[in-house]
Design a protein around this motif. Structure first.
Motif, mmCIF file in Angstrom:
data_model
loop_
_atom_site.group_PDB
_atom_site.id
_atom_site.type_symbol
_atom_site.label_atom_id
_atom_site.label_comp_id
_atom_site.label_asym_id
_atom_site.label_seq_id
_atom_site.Cartn_x
_atom_site.Cartn_y
_atom_site.Cartn_z
ATOM 1 N N LEU A 9 84.134 74.252 15.938
ATOM 2 C CA LEU A 9 85.071 73.477 15.139
ATOM 3 C C LEU A 9 85.714 72.372 15.966
ATOM 4 O O LEU A 9 86.012 71.292 15.464
ATOM 5 N N GLU A 10 85.927 72.640 17.256
ATOM 6 C CA GLU A 10 86.514 71.626 18.125
ATOM 7 C C GLU A 10 85.583 70.422 18.257
ATOM 8 O O GLU A 10 86.026 69.261 18.221
ATOM 9 N N ILE A 11 84.286 70.682 18.377
ATOM 10 C CA ILE A 11 83.311 69.597 18.472
ATOM 11 C C ILE A 11 83.289 68.797 17.176
ATOM 12 O O ILE A 11 83.276 67.559 17.183
ATOM 13 N N ILE A 12 83.296 69.494 16.046
ATOM 14 C CA ILE A 12 83.262 68.827 14.751
ATOM 15 C C ILE A 12 84.511 67.971 14.559
ATOM 16 O O ILE A 12 84.445 66.836 14.073
ATOM 17 N N THR A 13 85.667 68.502 14.950
ATOM 18 C CA THR A 13 86.918 67.754 14.820
ATOM 19 C C THR A 13 86.886 66.487 15.668
ATOM 20 O O THR A 13 87.236 65.393 15.203
ATOM 21 N N ALA A 14 86.453 66.642 16.916
ATOM 22 C CA ALA A 14 86.377 65.485 17.813
ATOM 23 C C ALA A 14 85.395 64.452 17.283
ATOM 24 O O ALA A 14 85.643 63.241 17.326
ATOM 25 N N ARG A 15 84.266 64.929 16.770
ATOM 26 C CA ARG A 15 83.251 64.029 16.235
ATOM 27 C C ARG A 15 83.775 63.270 15.028
ATOM 28 O O ARG A 15 83.526 62.069 14.864
ATOM 29 N N ALA A 16 84.519 63.966 14.173
ATOM 30 C CA ALA A 16 85.066 63.326 12.971
ATOM 31 C C ALA A 16 86.013 62.192 13.332
ATOM 32 O O ALA A 16 85.985 61.118 12.719
ATOM 33 N N GLU A 17 86.850 62.417 14.326
ATOM 34 C CA GLU A 17 87.779 61.373 14.752
ATOM 35 C C GLU A 17 87.033 60.218 15.418
ATOM 36 O O GLU A 17 87.355 59.042 15.215
ATOM 37 N N ASP A 18 86.020 60.563 16.201
ATOM 38 C CA ASP A 18 85.241 59.550 16.905
ATOM 39 C C ASP A 18 84.470 58.679 15.932
ATOM 40 O O ASP A 18 84.353 57.461 16.106
ATOM 41 N N GLU A 19 83.935 59.290 14.863
ATOM 42 C CA GLU A 19 83.019 58.593 13.965
ATOM 43 C C GLU A 19 83.706 57.804 12.859
ATOM 44 O O GLU A 19 83.066 57.029 12.161
ATOM 45 N N GLN A 20 84.988 57.995 12.697
ATOM 46 C CA GLN A 20 85.689 57.372 11.585
ATOM 47 C C GLN A 20 85.716 55.849 11.709
ATOM 48 O O GLN A 20 86.041 55.300 12.760
ATOM 49 N N ILE A 21 85.372 55.159 10.632
ATOM 50 C CA ILE A 21 85.433 53.702 10.601
ATOM 51 C C ILE A 21 86.900 53.288 10.504
ATOM 52 O O ILE A 21 87.627 53.731 9.617
ATOM 53 N N ALA A 22 87.346 52.453 11.430
ATOM 54 C CA ALA A 22 88.762 52.075 11.484
ATOM 55 C C ALA A 22 89.035 50.852 10.607
ATOM 56 O O ALA A 22 88.203 49.942 10.524
ATOM 57 N N PRO A 23 90.193 50.814 9.959
ATOM 58 C CA PRO A 23 90.566 49.618 9.200
ATOM 59 C C PRO A 23 90.661 48.414 10.139
ATOM 60 O O PRO A 23 91.099 48.537 11.286
ATOM 61 N N VAL A 24 90.238 47.267 9.645
ATOM 62 C CA VAL A 24 90.290 46.046 10.453
ATOM 63 C C VAL A 24 91.593 45.319 10.147
ATOM 64 O O VAL A 24 91.780 44.788 9.056
ATOM 65 N N ASN A 25 92.509 45.310 11.121
ATOM 66 C CA ASN A 25 93.790 44.634 10.919
ATOM 67 C C ASN A 25 93.783 43.252 11.589
ATOM 68 O O ASN A 25 92.800 42.839 12.211
ATOM 69 N N PHE A 26 94.892 42.546 11.447
ATOM 70 C CA PHE A 26 94.980 41.183 11.977
ATOM 71 C C PHE A 26 94.746 41.144 13.486
ATOM 72 O O PHE A 26 94.077 40.246 14.007
#
Length: 290
Positions: A9-26
């Motif tokens: 679960l720790e690997i999956i959690t880390a992967r989820a945070e790593d893989e998330q597409i970030a909003p593009v701000n100014f």
């Protein structure tokens, strides 16, 4: 399939945070314009060079799921290039890598992402500020260029938000068939669907994907929505697969009703299953064992 010894679960959690597409701000747009866009050709050349270096280090005769490298190897390629790139960024020697280093040290976002690319396939890539950088662009169609750099909106890379979209894409990308999990109801809150691949293998999905973490975050509502409202709700698993799961893995002889399945979701929430890492890991291990 990933082994239970290497998936937690720790690997999956880390992967989820790593893989998330970030909003593009100014800020990211501004940094991209300042540091990367003036050197985008040099950056493209460096990504091609890093990809070539990874290709040379990898056994290109590797075959998986009937596909030969690079087809279907987008994760391996992206992670491999990421490792090489991180080493080079500590002391960049080319204009492209220097621009990327300057971009990052000034607050630019540089990360790996994973998601739904153009409603056609799952894809691993990089997000550099407001840019989409794909160093495994040829892993579905080997005739395509190995590297593609686009403005992120133009790339049409979207997060996997629910199991409905995951199932549609899984059938298209893996050429398989998705079925609802109503015969292993104790696992259904975390693993709501089966995928049968063209080579006849069956697996509980998505036991290694970011969507599993999102489902737990939302207290299993994503799995619940899929099982009760998806267009595949009434699909029955082929009898040969069903019987195998009954005999070897403790599946129930008949698919459970909505009322019975609802009780499993109610129990998961009342017992706060999503916070119980021991129980969740045991369920993950069982799902992987199929």
């Amino acid at each position: 399939m990933t082994s239970s010894q290497s998936l937690t679960l720790e690997i999956i959690t880390a992967r989820a945070e790593d893989e998330q597409i970030a909003p593009v701000n100014f800020k990211q747009v501004k940094l991209t314009k300042k540091h990367l866009l003036p050197r985008v050709k040099e950056l493209q050349a460096d990504m091609m060079r890093l990809r070539a270096a990874f290709d040379q280090s990898y056994d290109v005769t590797t075959v998986r799921y009937g596909k030969t490298y690079p087809e279907g190897f987008c994760q391996e390629i992206t992670l491999g290039v990421k490792t090489i790139m991180e080493k080079e960024l500590s002391a960049p020697k080319t204009p492209g890598m220097t621009a990327l280093r300057d971009f990052a040290v000034n607050g630019g976002l540089a990360k790996r992402i994973w998601g739904n690319l153009r409603n056609q396939y799952f894809q691993n890539a990089f997000q550099f500020g407001s840019l989409y950088v794909d160093v495994a662009n040829d892993t579905v169609n080997i005739a395509k260029p190995k590297v593609e750099i686009l403005p992120l909106p133009k790339a049409r890379m979207l997060p996997i938000a629910d199991y409905d979209g995951y199932a549609d894409l899984a059938e298209k990308y893996w050429k398989g068939q998705v079925y609802p999990n109503r015969i292993m109801p104790d696992l259904a809150v975390m693993f709501p669907l089966f995928l049968i691949t063209p080579d006849g293998k069956i697996g509980l999905h998505a036991n290694y994907q970011t969507i599993l973490y999102r489902n737990m975050q939302f207290d299993f509502t994503l799995a619940e929505k899929f099982l009760f409202k998806n267009k595949r709700k009434a699909l029955a698993l082929p009898e040969t697969y069903h019987q195998k799961l009954v005999t070897k893995y403790g599946a129930v002889p008949e698919p459970v009703s909505d009322d019975v399945l609802s009780q499993y979701f109610d129990s998961a929430r009342q017992s706060q299953l999503r916070y119980d890492t021991t129980r969740c890991q045991a369920m993950l291990d069982r799902a992987i064992a199929l």
